[in-house]
Design an enzyme around this catalytic site. Structure first.
Site, mmCIF file in Angstrom:
data_model
loop_
_atom_site.group_PDB
_atom_site.id
_atom_site.type_symbol
_atom_site.label_atom_id
_atom_site.label_comp_id
_atom_site.label_asym_id
_atom_site.label_seq_id
_atom_site.Cartn_x
_atom_site.Cartn_y
_atom_site.Cartn_z
ATOM 1 N N ASP A 204 -4.016 -2.063 0.759
ATOM 2 C CA ASP A 204 -3.398 -1.264 -0.298
ATOM 3 C C ASP A 204 -3.767 0.222 -0.170
ATOM 4 O O ASP A 204 -4.950 0.542 0.011
ATOM 5 C CB ASP A 204 -3.890 -1.804 -1.650
ATOM 6 C CG ASP A 204 -3.162 -1.179 -2.822
ATOM 7 O OD1 ASP A 204 -1.988 -1.499 -3.022
ATOM 8 O OD2 ASP A 204 -3.786 -0.377 -3.551
ATOM 9 N N GLU A 258 -0.767 -0.085 4.086
ATOM 10 C CA GLU A 258 0.279 0.544 3.282
ATOM 11 C C GLU A 258 0.151 2.052 3.472
ATOM 12 O O GLU A 258 -0.913 2.624 3.231
ATOM 13 C CB GLU A 258 0.119 0.180 1.810
ATOM 14 C CG GLU A 258 1.322 0.641 1.002
ATOM 15 C CD GLU A 258 1.021 0.788 -0.481
ATOM 16 O OE1 GLU A 258 1.950 0.754 -1.278
ATOM 17 O OE2 GLU A 258 -0.168 0.972 -0.832
HETATM 18 C C1 NOJ Z 1 0.129 0.035 -4.085
HETATM 19 C C2 NOJ Z 1 0.496 -1.269 -4.684
HETATM 20 O O1 NOJ Z 1 1.509 -1.864 -3.915
HETATM 21 C C3 NOJ Z 1 0.887 -1.010 -6.107
HETATM 22 O O2 NOJ Z 1 1.466 -2.132 -6.707
HETATM 23 C C4 NOJ Z 1 -0.334 -0.528 -6.843
HETATM 24 O O3 NOJ Z 1 0.011 -0.170 -8.155
HETATM 25 C C5 NOJ Z 1 -0.976 0.669 -6.165
HETATM 26 N N1 NOJ Z 1 -1.045 0.540 -4.751
HETATM 27 C C6 NOJ Z 1 -2.373 0.869 -6.657
HETATM 28 O O4 NOJ Z 1 -3.186 -0.185 -6.222
#
Ligand code: NOJ
Ligand code: CA
Length: 563
Positions: A204, A258
């Site tokens: 993440d 990500e």
């Molecule tokens: C990316 C995640 O996919 C999202 O759902 C989340 O709110 C943020 N990162 C913070 O963790």
């Protein structure tokens, strides 16, 4: 293969499960791990190779699990560790792999580490989080950094009068990766899951882990899109290499990062074959192409969208890999976003988007519900929404009078994450087969026609298009490792590209518009065989002619066998 090192995760198709809305089994209205197990056959029958499970950990759920209270504990609403072990075994028994979501840029403020950190400036774990004295004698935040969920990225803590940083909700304090003991503890938590046998992680917002220790205000060029600033911290590469070394220890488990805030040119180094600390990134260039900021939508012509994939080929080429992610739990529904979700064209345009997802270069990630063509929910008022991101933006923009409620809601409807979080539609029964209780969130009224049972029973459905496209991808190395080339970059309606390894090639033609469109067949495809039309095998084999006419939202793939 074609200059690429072969890995299972390059050849795999991933399916993302957002467990809260997937399948409830105990009637509490919240999806759970036994529910994922109960629906594995639906996923396996598509032919997918791996599941990415969104956070299943113990969490107070201000951000639906992306605020982890205990990295080694299963959230009570999702089940028990025994349930998780059973899920892992059931996934493996079907020949699939499982990756879990690691949310280690930040934790929950209820995590024991933060509880200890905030207690005193002398705490042993004080510097496991990012603390700083305020400006103006401590009364104002240390700098102008913003939270992606609205307001300042700093919260003042009464216990010590210092401020802690939170790029997301104030209940999601950022971990301090510059602290070696904090890093070691994070890595240990990650190893816990690898030791259980998971096949890697989706990481993440992983590019945000390095902060500039000088904590300057935003440079002016980054004020409107601070993600690019936060994803460019001075020790990012070093910290990720440390993670790779300490956590992965040479296995072939995947590191799927990500890449919020990482522009394509900078991505190449992070995922460079052989030297990059990550294996592939979830890029935002396509999925967020029509955003002006976090919640504002802007229309974008097709050539601009297509250019992303040519840029990817140029910048990542054969020396780095990428994921293909056009929808997930943070974005609107695939068919509503890039297709036409009206009753006439929903199925056809969803089949086109399936074709796009499965034939672009990179590892495809299919988000739950897209395989049956689920659509955006008819949210009307701000109360209809659940998400902290949308609500935070409402406070920042509407409650301060910067923008009118109508304008905000029109835009939010086009961009909200909540569309992806309504209940998975399994059948046309009450609550779409998601729960026997009261669902935690809305069930889309279109589940009377848009549902998995109906899709599985109909050979021309979106579901069977995905199944056939996944099978084709597996049979055709050019669709995995082949070079990508756009044949009509400037066409405003058509996306026509090839995937090629030497003499073996696929030609993909997509009419991404509501009007008929034609094109002249590119050279070098004489004798190519038509293999799929709208995700369905054609009745007669029809060689590629000199010119091709496509109906609105029609998609076709031709295959040219290598000599
Ligand atoms: C990316 C995640 O996919 C999202 O759902 C989340 O709110 C943020 N990162 C913070 O963790
Ligand atoms: Ca449940």
């Amino acid at each position: 293969m074609n200059g690429h090192v072969r890995h299972w995760w390059k050849e795999a198709v991933f399916y993302q499960v957002w467990p809260r809305s997937f399948q409830d089994t105990n009637g509490d209205g919240i999806g759970d791990i036994p529910g994922v197990i109960a629906r594995l056959d639906h996923v396996a029958a598509l032919g997918v190779d791996a599941i990415w499970l969104s956070p299943h950990y113990d969490s107070p759920n201000v951000d639906n699990g992306y605020d982890v209270r205990d990295y080694r504990k299963v959230g009570a609403e999702f089940g028990t560790m025994a349930d998780f072990d059973a899920l892992l075994a059931a996934v493996k028994a079907r020949g699939m792999r499982l990756i879990v979501d690691m949310v280690v840029n930040h934790s929950s403020d209820e995590h024991a580490w933060f509880v200890e950190s905030r207690a005193s400036t002398e705490s042993e774990r004080r510097d496991w989080y990012v603390w700083h004295p305020g400006r103006d004698g401590g009364a104002a935040p240390p700098n102008d950094w913003r939270s992606f969920f609205g307001g300042s990225a700093w919260a003042r803590d009464d216990a010590t009068g210092e401020w802690y940083m939170h790029l997301f909700h104030e209940k999601q304090p950022d971990l301090n990766w510059d602290s070696a003991p904090a890093r070691a503890a994070i890595f240990e938590a990650m190893r816990f899951w690898l030791d259980k046998g998971v096949d890697g992680f989706r990481l993440d917002v992983i590019a945000f882990v390095s902060k500039d220790p000088a904590f300057p205000d935003y440079p002016p060029e980054h004020r409107d899109a601070p993600e690019y600033y936060h994803a460019d911290g001075p020790r990012l590469f070093e910290h990720l290499c440390d993670m790779r070394r300490e956590v992965y220890r040479g296995g072939d488990e995947v590191a799927l990062g990500e890449a919020f805030g990482v522009p394509l040119p900078r991505a190449a180094r992070l995922v460079a074959e052989g030297s990059g600390p990550l294996d592939m990134l979830i890029h935002f260039d396509a999925v967020r192409i029509d955003r002006a900021g976090m919640w504002r939508w802007k229309p974008v012509p097709l050539p601009t969208f297509k250019r992303v994939f040519t840029d990817m080929e140029r910048l990542l080429g054969r020396t780095a890999w990428r994921a293909v992610s056009l929808s997930n739990h943070d974005n609107p529904r695939l068919v509503s976003h890039f297709g036409d979700d009206g009753p006439r064209r929903r199925v056809r345009s969803a089949c086109l988007l399936a074709t796009l997802t499965l034939t672009l270069k990179g590892t495809p990630i299919v988000y739950q519900g897209d395989e049956i063509g689920m659509t955006n929910y008819p949210f009307a008022t701000i109360e209809d929404y659940d998400d902290v991101e949308g609500k935070g933006a409402w406070s920042d923009w509407v409650e301060t009078g910067k923008v009118g409620a109508g304008e905000f809601l029109d835009n939010l409807w086009r961009t909200s994450r909540d569309h992806a979080r309504t209940a998975m539609q399994w059948d046309d029964g009450p609550k779409a087969g998601f729960t026997t209780g009261t669902p935690w969130f809305h069930v889309h009224p279109d589940h009377d026609t848009v549902n998995a049972a109906a899709a599985r029973a109909d050979d021309a459905s979106v579901y069977h298009a995905y199944r056939r496209l996944i099978a084709l991808r597996k049979a055709c190395p050019a669709l995995v490792y082949g070079d990508f080339r756009d044949h009509l970059p400037d066409d405003p309606r058509l996306f026509v590209y090839e995937r090629r390894i030497g003499a073996e090639a696929c030609l993909v033609a997509l009419n991404m518009s509501g009007e008929d469109a034609s094109f002249a067949a590119p050279e070098g495809f004489a004798g190519a065989a038509l293999v799929l039309v709208d995700g369905v095998s054609p009745r007669e084999s029809e060689p590629l002619g000199r010119s091709v006419d496509l109906e609105p939202w029609e998609s076709r793939i031709w295959h040219l066998a290598g000599s």
